[in-house]
Structures are given as C-alpha cells and as structure tokens.
Design a protein around this motif. Structure first.
Motif, mmCIF file in Angstrom:
data_model
loop_
_atom_site.group_PDB
_atom_site.id
_atom_site.type_symbol
_atom_site.label_atom_id
_atom_site.label_comp_id
_atom_site.label_asym_id
_atom_site.label_seq_id
_atom_site.Cartn_x
_atom_site.Cartn_y
_atom_site.Cartn_z
ATOM 1 N N GLU A 133 24.846 -26.600 14.225
ATOM 2 C CA GLU A 133 24.475 -26.612 15.646
ATOM 3 C C GLU A 133 25.621 -27.049 16.556
ATOM 4 O O GLU A 133 25.649 -26.691 17.732
ATOM 5 N N SER A 134 26.564 -27.806 16.040
ATOM 6 C CA SER A 134 27.680 -28.254 16.881
ATOM 7 C C SER A 134 28.443 -27.070 17.470
ATOM 8 O O SER A 134 29.046 -27.189 18.542
ATOM 9 N N LEU A 135 28.411 -25.914 16.789
ATOM 10 C CA LEU A 135 29.103 -24.737 17.305
ATOM 11 C C LEU A 135 28.451 -24.199 18.575
ATOM 12 O O LEU A 135 29.116 -23.539 19.383
ATOM 13 N N LEU A 136 27.159 -24.447 18.755
ATOM 14 C CA LEU A 136 26.496 -23.993 19.978
ATOM 15 C C LEU A 136 27.054 -24.718 21.194
ATOM 16 O O LEU A 136 27.054 -24.170 22.304
ATOM 17 N N ARG A 137 27.526 -25.934 20.986
ATOM 18 C CA ARG A 137 28.090 -26.718 22.087
ATOM 19 C C ARG A 137 29.583 -26.486 22.250
ATOM 20 O O ARG A 137 30.211 -27.084 23.121
ATOM 21 N N ASP A 138 30.148 -25.669 21.403
ATOM 22 C CA ASP A 138 31.581 -25.384 21.445
ATOM 23 C C ASP A 138 31.784 -23.879 21.275
ATOM 24 O O ASP A 138 32.193 -23.396 20.216
ATOM 25 N N PRO A 139 31.484 -23.110 22.317
ATOM 26 C CA PRO A 139 31.536 -21.643 22.199
ATOM 27 C C PRO A 139 32.882 -21.097 21.774
ATOM 28 O O PRO A 139 32.941 -20.058 21.114
ATOM 29 N N ASP A 140 33.959 -21.787 22.138
ATOM 30 C CA ASP A 140 35.277 -21.295 21.736
ATOM 31 C C ASP A 140 35.414 -21.285 20.221
ATOM 32 O O ASP A 140 35.926 -20.317 19.636
ATOM 33 N N ARG A 141 34.983 -22.355 19.565
ATOM 34 C CA ARG A 141 35.067 -22.404 18.104
ATOM 35 C C ARG A 141 34.123 -21.404 17.459
ATOM 36 O O ARG A 141 34.460 -20.763 16.459
ATOM 37 N N LEU A 142 32.936 -21.264 18.019
ATOM 38 C CA LEU A 142 31.997 -20.284 17.485
ATOM 39 C C LEU A 142 32.585 -18.881 17.581
ATOM 40 O O LEU A 142 32.559 -18.110 16.612
ATOM 41 N N CYS A 143 33.130 -18.548 18.725
ATOM 42 C CA CYS A 143 33.683 -17.210 18.905
ATOM 43 C C CYS A 143 34.915 -16.995 18.041
ATOM 44 O O CYS A 143 35.169 -15.861 17.584
ATOM 45 N N GLU A 144 35.666 -18.042 17.770
ATOM 46 C CA GLU A 144 36.787 -17.918 16.850
ATOM 47 C C GLU A 144 36.288 -17.520 15.461
ATOM 48 O O GLU A 144 36.874 -16.646 14.801
ATOM 49 N N GLN A 145 35.220 -18.149 15.011
ATOM 50 C CA GLN A 145 34.663 -17.797 13.711
ATOM 51 C C GLN A 145 34.162 -16.356 13.698
ATOM 52 O O GLN A 145 34.373 -15.615 12.733
ATOM 53 N N VAL A 146 33.493 -15.953 14.773
ATOM 54 C CA VAL A 146 33.018 -14.567 14.855
ATOM 55 C C VAL A 146 34.192 -13.596 14.773
ATOM 56 O O VAL A 146 34.159 -12.614 14.017
ATOM 57 N N ARG A 147 35.237 -13.856 15.549
ATOM 58 C CA ARG A 147 36.397 -12.958 15.547
ATOM 59 C C ARG A 147 37.050 -12.882 14.179
ATOM 60 O O ARG A 147 37.390 -11.790 13.690
ATOM 61 N N GLU A 148 37.236 -14.040 13.562
ATOM 62 C CA GLU A 148 37.900 -14.060 12.255
ATOM 63 C C GLU A 148 37.099 -13.264 11.224
ATOM 64 O O GLU A 148 37.664 -12.528 10.410
ATOM 65 N N ALA A 149 35.792 -13.415 11.244
ATOM 66 C CA ALA A 149 34.953 -12.678 10.303
ATOM 67 C C ALA A 149 34.936 -11.190 10.633
ATOM 68 O O ALA A 149 35.056 -10.337 9.744
ATOM 69 N N ALA A 150 34.794 -10.858 11.901
ATOM 70 C CA ALA A 150 34.702 -9.459 12.305
ATOM 71 C C ALA A 150 35.988 -8.704 12.030
ATOM 72 O O ALA A 150 35.956 -7.501 11.702
ATOM 73 N N GLU A 151 37.122 -9.365 12.136
ATOM 74 C CA GLU A 151 38.406 -8.686 11.929
ATOM 75 C C GLU A 151 38.611 -8.236 10.487
ATOM 76 O O GLU A 151 39.477 -7.406 10.214
ATOM 77 N N THR A 152 37.809 -8.751 9.557
ATOM 78 C CA THR A 152 37.888 -8.286 8.172
ATOM 79 C C THR A 152 37.183 -6.948 7.982
ATOM 80 O O THR A 152 37.314 -6.321 6.931
ATOM 81 N N GLY A 153 36.404 -6.548 8.972
ATOM 82 C CA GLY A 153 35.613 -5.336 8.854
ATOM 83 C C GLY A 153 34.186 -5.584 8.400
ATOM 84 O O GLY A 153 33.414 -4.630 8.234
#
Length: 258
Positions: A133-153
C-alpha cells in the motif's frame, strides 16, 4: 471502415479471476479453480531482501507467505505447472528493487502470463519495507515499477485498494496507464463506486474485487463498468465460484434482468 480494436492483454473468459492470497495461491490452487475462472493471480511473492524480510516477519506472527530460496525460479516453476491448464495466469509481486521485478516480468512474458504489481498489501511490515500500500502514496515509485515491468514486454496489472487517505485512485490509475499498465485490480473495500470512477478515467482492463459472492455483487461491479470480477478468500469454494461464473456469463451474454 474503422479497424477493430486489438484484444485486451487480459481478455479472459469467463471474466472471473481468482485473486492472490499470500502464501496460499499456488499452481495447484489455480488449477483447482480453473473450471470456474478465466484467470488466476498467484502469489504474492516477495522478490527482494526488504520484502522478504517483511515476509519473514509476517510468518513469525502466523501469517502465510511464499519464501522460496529463489523467488524468480519459483515463479517460473509455478507458471510452468499451469502450461496445460486452461486459465490465464498472473503473478502478484512485491518488491522495492527493479532487477528482480524485471526478471519476474520476463518470466511472466515468456509463460504468457501477466505480472501484477502489489500496491495493495496493508500489513505494517510490508509497508515499512516500501512495498504494498505504501506505493499508493508514492505514485512515482509505483509508476517506475509499472514502466520497468512493461518495458520487458510483459502484460502488467496493478493491484490497488480504495479508502487509502489522501489517495486519488482514478488519478493514480491514469498515471499507471500512462506508465504502461494494461489492467488495474481494484479492491473496492466499502467504496464500490470508485470502480466506476477508475473505469471512466482510464482505458485499463478493470478487475473488481471485494465480497464478490453472487449475482448481486457481480452485477453491481459490472454495472459500474468493471471488465471482470475477482474472488478472494472463497476462491477455494466451488459453490461460490459457480455462482460468480454463471452470473458473469449471463451478464456478458446479455441475459441479465433489468
């Protein structure tokens, strides 16, 4: 002539998912529910040392957790065990570091599964580690995780919850979509209408969760605009799963009563 829209990365049938239960949702569990569901999210799995230490602390107070020696290999083995099971699989992951997340995302990609980033777990230990849940309060870190995962395809889902003070979930979902997310898995808590707000704000595939048990609960979420529903704690109860499956099928077949 307008070209048809591409298929959703998580376009499963029936539109019922089995939601991850930490330390319990493995390949055997997913296979057992495959008669009733179109998708199953295994895990959650702690990937890096901060989240693994948090998981060990949770085990010390009698919660269940997956703590294999090699989390990435465990994810691969579990997904491989479902290769002949007719269900769309995913894996719920908790991490603070990007390298293991990328590794797991690649495994999911290669196994035709999706990776689900856990921004949902509210256990104090996991939040203190910087996950859940801490990621909900830190959108930058959440979006970093999304980008890193998505960039793998890999296809990427984000598991979130409503009723977190100070968090604008529709706005957060918009940011996650821009970062490369394909789906959002919403634990509605007691704020079911937020599912509709997220669906209206994004083009994400929306999976609605919380107290999905019967025709009425299924219809409420689909009325709000969810694309699918998920079943959590009773995911090992065939009677509940059958009711949810049939209610979902009837909805998408246009057989619901006004």
């Amino acid at each position: 002539m307008t070209a048809p829209s591409p298929p959703e990365p998580l376009d499963f049938r029936p539109r019922v998912a089995l939601a991850s239960l930490s330390g319990e949702s493995d390949a055997e569990w997913a296979a057992a529910g495959s008669e009733y569901a179109g998708a199953a999210v295994l895990g959650g799995i702690a990937l890096d040392e901060p989240t693994r230490e948090a998981a060990r602390e949770l085990v010390d107070r009698d919660r269940t957790e997956f703590l294999p020696a090699d989390p990435v290999a465990f994810v691969d083995e579990q997904l491989a065990a479902l290769s002949d099971v007719p269900i769309q699989s995913g894996f719920n992951a908790r991490t603070t570091e990007m390298t293991p997340l990328r590794d797991v995302a690649r495994v999911c990609r290669d196994r035709d599964a999706f990776v689900e980033i856990n921004a949902h777990c509210r256990q104090d230990e996991m939040c203190a580690a910087g996950a859940g849940e801490s990621l909900l309060r830190d959108p930058d870190r959440l979006c970093e995780q999304v980008r890193e995962a998505a960039e793998t395809g890999a296809a990427v889902s984000v598991k979130v919850r409503t009723e977190v003070p100070g968090v604008d979930l529709p706005a957060l979902a918009e940011r996650a979509e821009a970062a490369g997310a394909d789906a959002v898995h919403v634990d509605a808590m007691d704020s079911e209408s937020v599912v509709g707000e997220v669906a209206a704000a994004t083009g994400l595939f929306v999976i609605a969760n919380n107290e999905v048990r019967d025709r009425e609960s299924v219809r409420e979420y689909l009325d709000y605009g969810a694309d699918a529903v998920s079943v959590g704690r009773p995911s090992d109860e065939p009677a509940v799963l059958e009711r949810v499956r049939e209610a979902t099928r009837a909805w998408f077949a246009g057989e619901v009563e006004p």
